[in-house]
Structures are given as structure tokens and as C-alpha cells.
Design an enzyme around this catalytic site. Structure first.
Site, short mmCIF file in Angstrom:
data_model
loop_
_atom_site.label_atom_id
_atom_site.label_comp_id
_atom_site.label_asym_id
_atom_site.label_seq_id
_atom_site.Cartn_x
_atom_site.Cartn_y
_atom_site.Cartn_z
N GLU A 60 23.04 34.45 -53.71
CA GLU A 60 21.96 35.06 -52.92
C GLU A 60 21.41 36.22 -53.75
O GLU A 60 22.13 37.19 -54.03
CB GLU A 60 22.55 35.58 -51.60
CG GLU A 60 21.54 36.20 -50.67
CD GLU A 60 22.20 36.71 -49.36
OE1 GLU A 60 23.40 37.08 -49.38
OE2 GLU A 60 21.51 36.74 -48.33
N ILE A 61 20.17 36.09 -54.17
CA ILE A 61 19.54 37.16 -54.96
C ILE A 61 18.77 38.06 -54.00
O ILE A 61 18.06 37.57 -53.11
CB ILE A 61 18.60 36.56 -56.03
CG1 ILE A 61 19.45 35.92 -57.13
CG2 ILE A 61 17.68 37.63 -56.61
CD1 ILE A 61 18.64 35.40 -58.31
#
Ligand code: NAI
Length: 718
Positions: A468-469
Site C-alpha cells: 500500500e503506497i
């Protein structure tokens, strides 16, 4: 003039080469990164077989892929999505069966030469061949993963695989969908020989020639006596079918329709003959294509494909060297997957010795892969060579990306990242693997906040597929693009979300876990809650998950969320903190909601820890219907996911589905929270949330867009 012209070969699918009596069919689909099986492929293969059958100068045939590192990746799922009725599907399946039958009964021996992934229909196609030879390339793997898409192996797999490798190995492959790597494939008889990749084609041609000459006959290891006894008569085979079914039902909690049908196909084929088995396979496969479970799983597959492409690729800088700060559980994991994918890693902890200890952990983890046959000792050593423990920051000067995974403490994170900023190149990306702290807060004192970003991995890093950026309002395009590229290079599926406390995944998980604690405080039994959520489809219940991530970690996350996000409507449980303060941290203290025996990777869940009830207001005395537990917990998560979309934390419903399933273990057969809303109907979800609001308070107030979809009878996925 010849009366009938030889069938034309389709150059967009394959080409044919004949050398000294051996025809090689190179499967190489134009403009495609990997080969898949579509109706055009079946046409092309049928035509190619007609050609080689008709040529007197061809004595044997080799099937090989023209792609560098993949054989055939499976059936073309777009084709499957395009079918309108089960009868249409069945017709294509029967064509695939006929093709295998032709290969199997050809007067000319056939050899499948496998380099790279041979999945699903790709592997099934090889099962009709006289001989299979695989390369030892680290990308070579074989699997029948249809079960993971809610389907069964419909290209003859349920029939030909058990006949080749035995019932038990076949069930293991078909019911789990797991990869089989070359050494194991040879051991179980799935392939006949192994060869180093550059020699594959030549070895396959030689084998084909020898098969035609009669100087080679496939030598298959006889199966063990117990195996043969078990599979030798219908009575003992029934035990094998029943066991396979029981295990599948236990694992899937009855939520997945495919496993029982796989067992049924195998049983029909073994007890009533090949043709009856193939007919059953075609019927049941066609039925499965139209189930909501399979549709949800296939939609996830497509969403994953989307996450596996970098939409910002043009702005990405090369990722060759990673600086890793913190060599603990997460840091070592991130370092490992980076090195395993060709990235050099500078690994730093508080001092050199601790960094070296982190490297030792990586060695242990890679050695496990060696023992499972996933990689050789040589490959392990090559990977480990890329991880360099370092004692000071200067060594980070060459890093393209630096990720911190030091303990969850805002001041500590700010301090180490300020030290990093002082030594790295101006274009180096600086990332935090915090599980809940807003990235903007961590970067508040940064000199160049535009290169700060969140890269949130999940534990255990080598296994969990998601990254998850998290971008802040300052993060620039090159930073996002390069972080995305790094994640893809590490083999992760990426979603990009906006900053906020807990971003997306931690936020929806934290509120789900909080709801579980509230239930406990109301008197629910934690084992009943865990059972109910496993039944719902999560891999484990919330309390077992607390033990796994650490009850202390959970308490810390609650603190972060409570301080930063929640409106007055939220009831926050402080039970996690109370338990953690009493030394009940979960697996790491061998005591939490459950007790644990053994050490390290051998740690096993022992029994429920009833002492927990001494520290909570409830006493585990209220028995709740599983459906009530599921309703509260699942709808809390789903409603929060929708709020994340409404607030702009999430960029799309598809990201929300991917994040929940691949990061948190949300039941894959539902396709994710948004797909669940779409399949159930927003109006029904809103109605149920309103009911929960009346019973338990405004924290269940339906999210805005849910109401809109309910009013307009629309869906998130269109
Ligand atoms: P850990 O305690 O296993 O590792 C932390 C490492 O950082 C230790 O080796 C420690 O010696 C080192 N360290 C401490 N001060 C340092 C410094 N000044 N410079 C360099 N290294 C230093 O913790 P874990 O579980 O790896 O967590 C690290 C981060 O990852 C935390 O922010 C956590 O919230 C986050 N995270 C944790 C997940 C989990 O499941 N454990 C999941 C996702 C994120």
C-alpha cells in the site's frame, strides 16, 4: 494440384520448425507478454497438429514456448468472461479435451518442453504428451490454480493429472492451486526430466528423436507401497476422496463451490472411466464459471493485473539499490524480497551487529525456501550476497530508495529519516513502513517533503502480496513512480492511497478489531467471535489476529487512531492496552487470547486463554448467533472502506477490494468490500447498517455513497 491444401498455420499464435525428423511447435503469441489459451490458440494448435500428422518427414513433435520466461500462463480469462451460457463454455472445454486426446493418441511421440510458468490449461496441455521436460529456471513452476478463481481444471486436468501423479498429489495440486517447482515436479512424476534453461530445446528434440527411435521410454518412479495400496481399489480410493473433501470443506468453510466439484470429477473419472470423467469436468466447469464466487475471484484477478502495471512508469527512476533501516521483522522481510528480485540492499539497524542478525534471519528464511525446493542453495547464496549489513548512514549515499521500518514511534522515525536526508542523493525516495502514523506528520520536519512517501508492507512480507503506497499532498510524481516501480520489482501488487491516520488498510482493520473488542466487553466469547469470522471467510478470527500482530501493536494503533481521526460517535475500546500492560501481547509473549507452545517459526496455537476474561468487563458468558457477530464486524469494515472512498483516501473501489483481500485477508470469494456491496445491493446494506445504528449507535451510520447507490440502485463497479 493437391486436392486439399495443408491447413494454414496462424503466425500470431505459433510457428513450426522441422529439423531432422523432429517438428518443434513454438507457441509465441504476437504482442503478448505471456501465452494464454483462447479459442484462437485451440484453432492454431489443431492446425499445427494436422500439419505435423500429415508430414511424412516428421517423426516426433516438441511443444515449446517462444517467450523468455513463461510457457503458457493458463486460459484466457477474457474469453471466459465473454461467454453467455454454460453450453457455450462446455463446447470450448470439449474442444480442449479433444485436443489433448489427439496429442495423446498421435502416432508421433510428443514432448512438452517447459520453461517458465505452465499454469492451468498450459500445464493440462502437456499432460497429453508422451514426455515432459522442464528447465530449472527459477521462473519455472507448474500449477493448476483454477480453484483460486472458483473454478476447476477444465482442460482435462481432473482426469489426466491423477492418472499421472496419483490421487493424493493431484488433489494437493488441484485443491490448493499451489505452485510445484521443478525438483518436486520431477520427484512426483509431473515431469520426466530436468535440464538447465539454455539446453532445454536441444534436450527436448533429442528426447523426441529417441522416443521415435524407441531408445527412450519415460521412466516414472513407482509410487510408494502405501500410495499404491490406497489407490488400488474403489474402497480405499473412497477414503482418499472423503479425506480430500473433508479437508477442502474445512479450509473453505463451505464458502467455495469449486473443491467439492473437483473431487466429484476425479471420482467420476476414476470409478466410471476417462470419458465419463471428462464429461463431468466439462459440465461442472461450465456451471462454476457462472457462480458469484467465481465471478468475484475472477474480478480480483483482473484488479490484480491492473495493480501489477505501473501507471506512472514514465517518471520512475531505476531501482537498483535499497537502503533498509531497521532489520527487524519487517525490515528483514523487505530486504529479502528486494534482494530476491535483484535489488542490492544496504541493511542498517542500531549497530552493525544487529544488522548482521537481520541478515541471518534472511538466510534462515531463504534456507526454508531451499528445503521446499523453491530455490537452490546457489540461488540462496546469490540472493544473500546482495544484502550488505552496514554500520553507518554514509553507505546509503548510493541508495535509490530508502525505507524505514524502525519501531512505531513518531519521534524516532523523524530522527532516523532526518539522518537519512543528510546523506542520500537529491533524487532518492524516502519511505516509511509505518502501520498507522500519517506520512505527512513523519515528513513534517523534512527538508524535502516532496520525496517522502509511505510504503506499507504486510507481515509476513515474503508471503503477503500487497504493497500500500501512501502519498501526501507534497509527494511528487517521480517519488510515486519510483516507489511503485520498487514495489513491482519486489513482486508486490500495488495500490496507491492518500494519507490519513491508518490510511486505508490499517483504518478499516483497526475499526473492525475495535468492534470485536466491544463485543468482548459486552460479554461475547472470543473463541465464538473467532469461529464466526472464520466461517465468514477470513483466514483467522480477529482475536487470533490480535495475537499474531501483537496486542501491544494493536493498542498502539488504537492510540494513533483515537488521537487523530475519530469523531465523537466512536466508542473506542481500551482493552488491548489493558492486556498489553499486563504482559499479554500475543504470540511474542506466548500468551494473549490464546496460549502458544514451541519456538520461533515452530510456534503453535495451544488453547484459549480464559484468564483474558479477568481483564474485561464481559465474562464470555453471552452467546451470540454467529450471524450477529458477522453482521457487526463485517459491516463495520465494509462501511469504513466506503468512507475511505468517499473521503478520497481510496482512489477507486477496485483498490479498496484489492487492499482488503490481499492485505487483510478479507474473504476472496466475496471479491472485496465493494464487490460485496454490489452483489448484495447497496439498499440492503444501508438497511442493515441503519438497524445496527439503532441498536449500537451512530458509528454504524451508512456512508454517503452507500446511500446514493441505494437510492439510485447503482453499483461501485458499474
Ligand atoms: P521490530 O521491532 O521487529 O523491528 C524494528 C527494528 O528497528 C529492530 O531491529 C530495531 O533494533 C531497529 N531499530 C530501532 N531503532 C533503530 C534506529 N535508530 N536505526 C535503525 N534501526 C533501529 O518491528 P517491526 O515489526 O519490524 O516493525 C517496524 C515498523 O513496521 C513499525 O513502524 C511497524 O508499525 C511497521 N509495521 C509492522 C507490521 C507488523 O506486522 N509487525 C506490519 C506493517 C508495518
Amino acid at each position: 494440384m493437391p486436392t486439399s491444401a495443408p491447413p494454414a498455420l496462424d503466425p500470431a499464435q505459433l510457428h513450426l520448425e522441422v529439423d531432422d525428423g523432429v517438428a518443434t511447435i513454438w507457441i509465441d503469441q504476437a504482442d503478448q507478454r505471456v501465452n494464454t489459451i483462447s479459442e484462437e490458440t485451440l484453432d492454431a494448435l489443431e492446425a499445427a497438429i494436422d500439419v505435423v500428422e500429415g508430414r511424412a518427414d516428421v517423426r516426433a513433435v516438441v511443444f515449446i514456448s517462444g517467450k523468455d520466461d513463461s510457457f503458457i500462463a493458463g486460459a484466457d480469462l477474457d474469453m471466459l468472461r465473454g461467454f453467455d451460457t454454460p453450453a457455450d463454455v462446455e463446447a470450448v472445454i470439449r474442444r480442449a479435451h479433444a485436443l489433448i486426446d489427439r496429442v495423446q493418441h498421435s502416432t508421433k511421440p510428443t514432448v512438452a518442453a517447459i520453461n517458465g510458468a505452465a499454469m492451468g490449461g498450459g500445464l493440462e496441455m502437456t499432460l497429453g504428451c508422451t514426455y515432459r521436460i522442464a528447465s530449472t529456471h527459477d521462473k519455472t513452476k507448474m500449477a493448476l490454480p483454477e480453484v483460486q478463481l472458483g473454478l476447476l481444471p477444465g482442460g482435462g486436468g481432473t482426469q489426466y493429472l491423477p492418472r499421472l501423479v496419483g490421487l493424493q498429489q493431484a488433489f494437493q495440486m488441484m485443491l490448493t492451486g499451489k505452485n510445484v517447482y521443478p525438483r518436486k515436479a520431477k520427484r512426483i512424476g509431473l515431469v520426466d526430466a530436468l535440464i538447465h534453461p539454455p539446453g532445454l530445446h536441444r534436450a527436448a528434440v533429442t528426447a523426441a528423436r529417441q522416443l521415435a527411435d524407441g531408445t527412450l521410454s519415460p521412466e516414472r518412479q513407482p509410487r510408494s507401497l502405501t500410495e499404491r495400496l490406497l489407490e488400488s481399489n474403489p474402497y480405499s480410493r473412497k477414503i482418499v476422496y472423503d479425506k480430500a473433501l473433508e479437508r477442502a470443506e474445512q479450509e473453505g468453510k463451505g464458502n467455495y463451490p469449486a473443491p467439492a466439484r473437483i473431487v466429484a470429477c476425479v471420482k467420476t473419472g476414476m470409478e466410471e472411466g476417462l470419458e465419463a470423467g471428462l464429461q463431468r469436468e466439462a459440465e461442472l466447469f461450465s456451471e462454476l464459471v457462472f457462480t458469484p464466487e467465481s465471478k468475484a475471484l475472477v474480478s480480483l484477478f483482473f484488479a490484480k493485473q491492473q495493480g501489477d502495471k505501473n501507471p506512472h512508469a514514465a517518471d520512475a527512476l531505476p531501482v537498483r539499490t535499497l537502503g533498509m533501516l531497521g532489520a527487524g521483522l519487517m525490515g528483514a522481510g523487505i530486504a529479502q524480497i528486494s534482494a530476491a528480485n535483484g535489488i542490492d540492499v544496504q541493511l542498517k539497524d542500531q549497530d552493525f551487529t544487529q544488522a548482521a542478525t537481520g541478515r541471518e534471519q534472511i538466510w534462515k528464511s531463504l534456507s526454508k525456501e531451499v528445503s521446499k525446493g523453491i530455490r537452490s542453495t546457489f540461488e540462496r547464496d546469490v540472493v544473500l550476497e546482495r544484502v550488505r549489513p552496514i554500520g553507518d548512514y554514509e553507505a546509503l549515499a548510493s541508495a535509490d530508495v530508502v525505507i524505514e521500518a524502525v519501531p512505531e514511534n513518531l519521534e524516532l522515525k523523524r530522527a532516523v529519516l532526518s539522518d537519512v536526508e543528510a546523506v542520500v542523493r537529491p533524487d532518492c525516495v524516502i519511505a516509511s513502513n509505518t502501520s498507522a502514523l500519517p506520512i505527512a506528520e513523519i515528513a513534517e520536519e523534512a527538508q524535502h517533503p516532496e520525496r517522502f512517501i509511505g510504503m506499507h508492507y504486510f507481515s509476513p512480507v515474503p508471503k503477503m502480496p500487497l504493497l500500500e503506497i501512501i502519498t501526501t499532498e507534497h509527494t511528487n510524481q517521480a517519488t510515486l513512480a519510483t516507489a511503485y516501480a520498487a514495489g513491482l520489482k519486489q513482486g508486490k501488487t500495488v495500490i496507491v492511497v492518500n494519507d490519513g491516520p491508518g490510511f486505508y488498510t490499517t483504518r478499516i482493520l483497526a475499526l473492525y478489531m475495535n468492534e470485536a473488542l466491544l463485543l468482548l466487553e459486552e460479554g461475547a466469547s472470543f473463541t465464538e467471535v473467532d469461529d464466526a469470522m472464520e466461517q465468514f471467510g477470513f483466514p483467522m478470527g480477529p482475536f487470533e489476529l490480535f495475537d499474531l500482530v501483537g496486542i501491544d501493536v494493536g493498542a498502539k494503533i488504537t492510540e494513533v487512531m483515537e488521537e487523530r481521526m475519530l469523531d465523537d460517535h466512536f466508542s473506542i475500546s481500551h482493552t488491548a492496552k489493558r492486556l498489553a500492560d499486563r504482559g499479554l501481547a500475543g504470540q511474542k509473549t506466548k500468551k494473549g487470547f490464546y496460549t502458544y507452545a514451541g519456538e520461533g517459526t515452530k510456534l503453535e496455537k495451544d488453547e484459549p486463554n480464559k484468564d483474558i476474561y479477568q481483564h474485561v468487563p464481559g465474562r464470555g458468558s453471552t452467546s451470540l448467533a454467529p450471524s450477529m457477530v458477522q453482521e457487526r464486524l463485517a459491516l463495520m469494515m465494509v462501511n469504513q472502506a466506503v468512507r475511505c472512498l468517499d473521503e478520497g483516501i481510496l482512489q477507486s473501489a477496485t483498490d479498496g477490494d484489492l487492499g482488503a483481500v490481499f492485505g487483510l485477508g478479507y474473504p476472496p470469494f466475496q471479491g472485496g468490500p465493494f464487490r460485496y456491496v454490489d452483489q448484495t445491493g447497496a439498499a440492503s446494506i444501508v438497511g442493515r447498517l441503519k438497524q445496527l445504528t439503532r441498536q449500537y449507535g451512530p458509528r454504524f451510520t451508512p456512508a454517503d455513497s452507500l446511500r446514493t447507490h441505494a437510492e439510485n440502485d447503482t453499483t461501485y463497479h458499474g
